[in-house]
Design a protein around this motif. Structure first.
Motif, PDB file in Angstrom:
ATOM      1  N   ILE A 113      17.117 -34.105 -38.688  1.00  0.00           N
ATOM      2  CA  ILE A 113      17.261 -35.367 -39.307  1.00  0.00           C
ATOM      3  C   ILE A 113      16.224 -36.523 -38.591  1.00  0.00           C
ATOM      4  O   ILE A 113      15.739 -37.178 -39.273  1.00  0.00           O
ATOM      5  N   MET A 160      13.355 -38.473 -40.196  1.00  0.00           N
ATOM      6  CA  MET A 160      13.148 -39.990 -40.484  1.00  0.00           C
ATOM      7  C   MET A 160      12.211 -40.736 -39.867  1.00  0.00           C
ATOM      8  O   MET A 160      11.641 -41.548 -40.782  1.00  0.00           O
ATOM      9  N   TRP A 196       9.266 -40.260 -42.102  1.00  0.00           N
ATOM     10  CA  TRP A 196       9.547 -40.871 -43.425  1.00  0.00           C
ATOM     11  C   TRP A 196       8.976 -42.350 -43.116  1.00  0.00           C
ATOM     12  O   TRP A 196       8.360 -42.958 -43.861  1.00  0.00           O
ATOM     13  N   ILE A 197       9.489 -42.900 -42.001  1.00  0.00           N
ATOM     14  CA  ILE A 197       9.062 -44.453 -41.847  1.00  0.00           C
ATOM     15  C   ILE A 197       7.665 -44.491 -41.744  1.00  0.00           C
ATOM     16  O   ILE A 197       6.854 -45.540 -42.042  1.00  0.00           O
ATOM     17  N   LEU A 250      15.267 -48.216 -34.103  1.00  0.00           N
ATOM     18  CA  LEU A 250      15.835 -47.189 -34.456  1.00  0.00           C
ATOM     19  C   LEU A 250      16.377 -46.342 -32.924  1.00  0.00           C
ATOM     20  O   LEU A 250      17.731 -46.072 -33.194  1.00  0.00           O
ATOM     21  N   VAL A 309      19.243 -48.286 -31.421  1.00  0.00           N
ATOM     22  CA  VAL A 309      20.531 -47.983 -31.956  1.00  0.00           C
ATOM     23  C   VAL A 309      21.049 -46.565 -31.619  1.00  0.00           C
ATOM     24  O   VAL A 309      22.362 -46.395 -31.181  1.00  0.00           O
ATOM     25  N   LEU A 310      20.226 -45.561 -31.814  1.00  0.00           N
ATOM     26  CA  LEU A 310      20.574 -44.202 -31.426  1.00  0.00           C
ATOM     27  C   LEU A 310      21.002 -44.013 -30.087  1.00  0.00           C
ATOM     28  O   LEU A 310      22.030 -43.220 -29.390  1.00  0.00           O
ATOM     29  N   PHE A 366      17.009 -48.404 -42.862  1.00  0.00           N
ATOM     30  CA  PHE A 366      16.703 -47.127 -42.401  1.00  0.00           C
ATOM     31  C   PHE A 366      17.960 -46.845 -41.437  1.00  0.00           C
ATOM     32  O   PHE A 366      18.429 -45.504 -41.259  1.00  0.00           O
ATOM     33  N   ILE A 367      18.243 -47.649 -40.526  1.00  0.00           N
ATOM     34  CA  ILE A 367      19.066 -47.306 -39.409  1.00  0.00           C
ATOM     35  C   ILE A 367      20.614 -46.945 -40.365  1.00  0.00           C
ATOM     36  O   ILE A 367      21.313 -46.161 -39.635  1.00  0.00           O
ATOM     37  N   VAL A 379      20.975 -45.840 -43.171  1.00  0.00           N
ATOM     38  CA  VAL A 379      20.908 -44.327 -43.818  1.00  0.00           C
ATOM     39  C   VAL A 379      21.241 -43.211 -42.620  1.00  0.00           C
ATOM     40  O   VAL A 379      22.153 -42.368 -42.707  1.00  0.00           O
ATOM     41  N   LEU A 380      20.623 -43.709 -41.438  1.00  0.00           N
ATOM     42  CA  LEU A 380      20.666 -42.345 -40.478  1.00  0.00           C
ATOM     43  C   LEU A 380      21.919 -42.363 -39.849  1.00  0.00           C
ATOM     44  O   LEU A 380      22.604 -41.350 -39.571  1.00  0.00           O
TER      45      LEU A 380
END
Lengths: 598, 68
Positions: free
Chosen positions: A42, A46, A49-50, A211, A214-215, B11-12, B14-15
């Motif tokens: 996923i 993502m 997609w971005i 992103l 955050v992950l 986006f964040i 959604v993920l």
């Protein structure tokens, strides 16, 4: 999740008893469940997609290379920190914390925070007001084309090597943790990075960096939390560590204090003196990296206003101060919670020991973070942790590739190859160079496989190029008398000084006592003092040559030099939106952390 | 970031929503299994719930078409 740990290390005893670690090997640390694989898949969907979504937002050179200069302070600030949060941060420093203790946090605090705040409060107005697109671009405005080209060539060289380092590090992690083939990991990650950077340019790289940020917190924060719960908090951890040291299960040393053992080179395992930490790391390396490395400065230059550009590094500094919680702390906790299948304390070893005993099931210091993840994270969460690592590595690659693309196109291709072409032409060149950069990075990744140690390698690169650049930029920004010839020769001789010192110690290790000023100095100290010599030489040569050459008229320095640049007046804002207020808060927290862990 | 269309925070969101739902779902399923040492912390349940909550907040707060 103890069951996922291999029955691989049946060793006990001190880290120095190499033979004691030889045990049955296992091909990988963990096997991912379908849920973990879905989490990873996923993430890849993502990011692609971005990339495709942002393709329509990267039509002009300003959009492709500078993200349209539309980033808010928060986006630029998180991206600024995230671009640095690559493979070395996650794996290397966790391993260093296991090996050296909390001394490793110096690279996050004194080795970053003062420089980040200095960039935001003092230097950013000059970068931003002159509307440069890159650090070599600033040098061109201040010193002329010669210095700019030297900086651009050295930076381009460094970024593709760094990108290769990231690629190799990720492939290694995937091999160690999951048993994935090195080539498979390199190719898949390269294709993803090439796709989303070539499509969306810097904006895509920045989006993915945020992103990833955050992950990383979502995937890695659980490890120290669960580790602290298991050990009974920080006090419980220290008690268990003290017990292990007292019983000889862990090598003796001060693992929980940052400054007490810095009085002499021989008093700490890194072989560093406080002068090296403060002046070498805290100034020469840190200021060089955070204020002149285009990889990070590019993120701030993409801010939507001067206030955002100044606030971005300040916002980043708070998160930078917090990163040791997910990097250093897991490494420290690994000292007391990692056990073998028989319940004995696990001992991690150096890469050279692992390499000398293939198939023995040994684990290196750099594996401490994956080992901790495997220990604490169940299905789904482990996938998230692995995704955080992959995202960190890919973000590091993307950051380097996007910076390489901008530097090559703006500072090498445009001034030297095709000077007057359409904007569309340079965007096309940028997309092509992105692909070329990835291909070169792949070559660098395979080259790095033969390098002795990733950390030393990168440290060497920093002092080769970054520190002399710092001397030139600082003098150029704050001394009107600095001349074109002074900048060029300062940069060139500063860089050569660093390379010569590196080669001197490399071929004659006994020379270290001269470079680092002590017979007790070790590798880390060498890097710091080499950077210090390099920046000193750069400044010295620049000053001497400038005094013997003709300076530019003051009128030509408007916008690039302190004292010759009228800074724009910013609108008054409430104190809680003022960059100086948050800078003061950051300084207080920075001092408090250093005092608490003194 | 709104001048570029969809916000990065969407986006964040959604993920994190997807990840939170997956991990929370597994955590709830895991509650029915014989427990292991570290699984006693039930990290999948509360961490998954946290990710889901944060994801939903950002996903809704920054959804396309909504002025921030």
């Amino acid at each position: 999740m103890f069951a996922l740990l291999p029955a691989s290390v049946a060793a006990s005893g001190s880290p120095s008893s190499t033979a004691a670690f030889i045990a049955l090997g296992a091909p990988s640390l963990a096997h991912l469940s379908p849920l973990d694989l879905a989490v990873i898949a996923i993430y890849f969907v993502m990011v692609i997609w971005i990339g495709f979504y942002l393709k329509s937002k990267a039509n002009t050179s300003e959009e492709f290379f500078m993200a349209g200069r539309e980033m808010t302070a928060w986006i630029a600030g998180l991206s600024f920190v995230s671009a640095n949060l690559g493979s070395l941060e996650l794996m290397g420093w966790a391993g260093s914390a296991y090996q050296y203790g909390i001394l490793a946090a110096h690279w996050y605090w004194v080795g970053a925070i003062p420089a980040m705040l200095f960039l935001g409060m003092v230097m950013m107005p000059f970068y931003y007001v002159c509307k440069t697109h890159s650090v070599p671009g600033y040098l061109k405005l201040r010193y002329g084309q010669g210095s700019s080209t030297v900086a651009a060539v050295s930076f381009a060289f460094m970024t593709v090597l760094m990108s290769g380092v990231n690629m190799f590090a990720m492939a290694e992690v995937m091999k160690i943790v999951l048993g994935w083939d090195l080539n498979f990991s390199i190719i898949v990650s390269s294709l993803a990075v090439a796709a989303y950077v070539a499509l969306g340019g810097l904006r895509s790289a920045i989006f993915n960096e945020v992103l990833q940020f955050v992950l990383i917190w979502g995937g890695a924060l659980l490890v120290p939390i669960l580790g602290l719960i298991e050990t009974g908090g920080w006090s419980g951890f220290k008690a268990r560590l003290a017990h292990n040291i007292a019983t000889g299960a862990t090598a003796s040393g001060d693992y929980t204090h940052m400054w007490r053992s810095m009085g002499h080179f021989a008093d700490n395992p890194m072989g560093i003196h406080w002068t090296g930490i403060v002046f070498g790391l805290g100034f020469a390396i840190s200021f060089g990296y955070w204020t002149t490395d285009f990889l990070v400065v590019q993120r701030v230059l993409a801010a939507n206003s001067l206030r955002s550009a100044r606030l971005a590094p300040v916002i980043g500094s708070f998160f930078k101060m917090a990163v040791p919680f997910i990097v250093i702390l897991p490494g420290l906790l690994g000292l007391v919670v990692l056990t073998n299948s028989d319940g004995s304390l696990m001992h991690l070893v150096g890469e050279n020991v692992v390499a000398a005993h293939p198939g023995a099931g040994l684990h290196s210091y750099n594996e401490v973070l994956p080992l901790m993840m495997v220990r604490y994270l169940g299905p789904g969460l482990l996938g998230l942790g692995i995704t955080a690592l992959i995202a960190g590595f890919m973000s590091g690659m993307a950051g380097n590739v996007s910076a390489f693309t901008a530097i090559f196109t703006y500072d090498l291709y445009q001034p030297h190859i095709v000077k007057h072409a359409s904007d569309k032409h340079y965007v096309l060149v940028g997309r092509i160079v992105t692909i070329v950069g990835v291909v070169i990075s792949i070559g660098a990744a395979y080259m790095v496989m033969n390098a002795a140690g990733i950390m030393d390698y990168v440290q060497a690169l920093f002092s080769f190029f970054i520190s002399p650049l710092l001397g030139v930029v600082l003098l150029g920004m704050f001394w009107k008398r600095a001349t074109k010839a002074g900048g060029f020769w300062g940069l060139l001789i500063g860089t050569l000084t660093s390379i010569v010192l590196f080669l001197w110690v490399h071929f004659y290790p006994s020379a270290l006592k001269y470079v680092a000023l002590s017979p007790d100095a070790k590798d880390m100290a060498e890097n710091m003092y080499r950077a210090l010599w390099s920046v000193s030489t750069s400044v010295g040569v620049n000053v001497i040559v400038s005094l013997f050459t003709k300076p530019r008229p003051i009128a030509e320095l408007a916008g690039v030099v302190y004292g010759a640049t009228p800074l724009p007046t910013e609108e008054p804002v409430p104190f809680y939106k003022n960059e100086w207020f948050w800078t003061a808060i950051a300084i207080v927290i920075f001092l408090a952390l250093n005092i608490y862990f003194w | 970031m709104h001048s570029s269309g969809i916000s990065i925070w969407f986006f964040i969101g959604v993920l994190l929503t997807i990840y939170g739902a997956m991990i929370l779902g597994y955590g709830l399923y895991e509650l029915t299994l014989p427990q292991m040492a570290v699984a006693n912390y039930h990290a999948s349940v509360w961490w998954g719930a946290l990710l889901l909550a944060v994801g939903l907040f950002y996903g809704l707060r920054f959804r396309p078409g909504r002025n921030a």
